[in-house]
Design an enzyme around this catalytic site. Structure first.
Site, PDB file in Angstrom:
ATOM      1  N   CYS A   1       0.381  -0.303  -0.353  1.00 16.69           N
ATOM      2  CA  CYS A   1       0.994   0.195  -1.588  1.00 16.69           C
ATOM      3  C   CYS A   1       0.526   1.640  -1.815  1.00 16.69           C
ATOM      4  O   CYS A   1      -0.370   2.126  -1.108  1.00 16.69           O
ATOM      5  CB  CYS A   1       0.600  -0.699  -2.769  1.00 16.69           C
ATOM      6  SG  CYS A   1      -1.129  -0.515  -3.280  1.00 16.69           S
TER       7      CYS A   1
ATOM      8  N   HIS B   1      -7.218  -5.149  -3.641  1.00 14.24           N
ATOM      9  CA  HIS B   1      -6.317  -5.310  -2.505  1.00 14.24           C
ATOM     10  C   HIS B   1      -7.160  -5.346  -1.230  1.00 14.24           C
ATOM     11  O   HIS B   1      -8.252  -4.769  -1.175  1.00 14.24           O
ATOM     12  CB  HIS B   1      -5.333  -4.152  -2.424  1.00 14.24           C
ATOM     13  CG  HIS B   1      -4.322  -4.137  -3.521  1.00 14.24           C
ATOM     14  ND1 HIS B   1      -3.164  -3.399  -3.440  1.00 14.24           N
ATOM     15  CD2 HIS B   1      -4.283  -4.756  -4.730  1.00 14.24           C
ATOM     16  CE1 HIS B   1      -2.451  -3.565  -4.542  1.00 14.24           C
ATOM     17  NE2 HIS B   1      -3.119  -4.388  -5.343  1.00 14.24           N
TER      18      HIS B   1
ATOM     19  N   CYS C   1      -3.339   1.970  -2.281  1.00 13.64           N
ATOM     20  CA  CYS C   1      -4.084   1.791  -1.039  1.00 13.64           C
ATOM     21  C   CYS C   1      -3.853   2.949  -0.069  1.00 13.64           C
ATOM     22  O   CYS C   1      -4.780   3.389   0.614  1.00 13.64           O
ATOM     23  CB  CYS C   1      -3.726   0.456  -0.400  1.00 13.64           C
ATOM     24  SG  CYS C   1      -4.299  -0.953  -1.376  1.00 13.64           S
TER      25      CYS C   1
ATOM     26  N   GLU D   1      -6.959  -3.752   1.530  1.00 19.51           N
ATOM     27  CA  GLU D   1      -7.302  -2.435   2.066  1.00 19.51           C
ATOM     28  C   GLU D   1      -8.472  -1.794   1.303  1.00 19.51           C
ATOM     29  O   GLU D   1      -9.388  -1.232   1.903  1.00 19.51           O
ATOM     30  CB  GLU D   1      -6.101  -1.484   2.000  1.00 19.51           C
ATOM     31  CG  GLU D   1      -4.872  -1.958   2.742  1.00 19.51           C
ATOM     32  CD  GLU D   1      -3.894  -2.718   1.854  1.00 19.51           C
ATOM     33  OE1 GLU D   1      -4.295  -3.699   1.200  1.00 19.51           O
ATOM     34  OE2 GLU D   1      -2.709  -2.328   1.826  1.00 19.51           O
TER      35      GLU D   1
END
Length: 145
Positions: free
Chosen positions: A78, A48, A81, A50
């Site tokens: 999410c 992801h 993260c 992040e």
């Protein structure tokens, strides 16, 4: 946020979920990480924006903790993260679109509200929300067609 949105557009062009992230080092007064979702490109479900930005920033600074850093991301993080943000001790979190289904900050798991959270950043959501939301909606509409 505009720079993160530009990164999200790059992810979109690569058929990745369009999320972009940057990390700003307040001590150095400069961006130290710029990235976007790369799950498909890297064959990595944890890639992801992040997570990749935190990894890049930690390598750049040579430290585990990003205590004087801000994370700017186009979508509410999410739960995975959000937990990484807590562990990295990011000072401030700025995000664009809210994620009503899979969010981990204001929605869903609400990681920073849990008693087990090691750290809670200052949180600022809804920045350029419409622009970020529209990019995500275009992506998922195209995926369904």
């Amino acid at each position: 946020m505009l720079e993160a949105l530009s990164l999200a557009q790059k992810a979109y062009s690569l058929a990745e979920v369009p999320v972009g992230a940057i990390i700003f080092d307040r001590n150095a007064q400069k961006v130290i990480a710029r990235t976007y979702n790369q799950n498909i490109t890297l064959n990595d479900p944890t890639a992801h924006a992040e997570i990749l930005a935190i990894r890049e920033a930690a390598q750049t600074l040579g430290t585990t903790y990003l205590t004087n850093c801000d994370l700017i991301v186009t979508l509410e993080p999410c739960p995975m993260c959000a937990q990484a943000i807590a562990i990295a001790r990011i000072e401030r979190l700025f995000f664009g679109a809210y994620d009503l289904k899979s969010g981990g900050v204001e929605h869903g798991a609400r990681i920073f509200s849990a008693s087990s959270a090691h750290h809670k950043p200052e949180i600022y959501g809804g920045i350029l929300e419409q622009e970020n939301r529209e990019l995500l909606q275009r992506f998922f509409q195209a995926l369904r067609s």
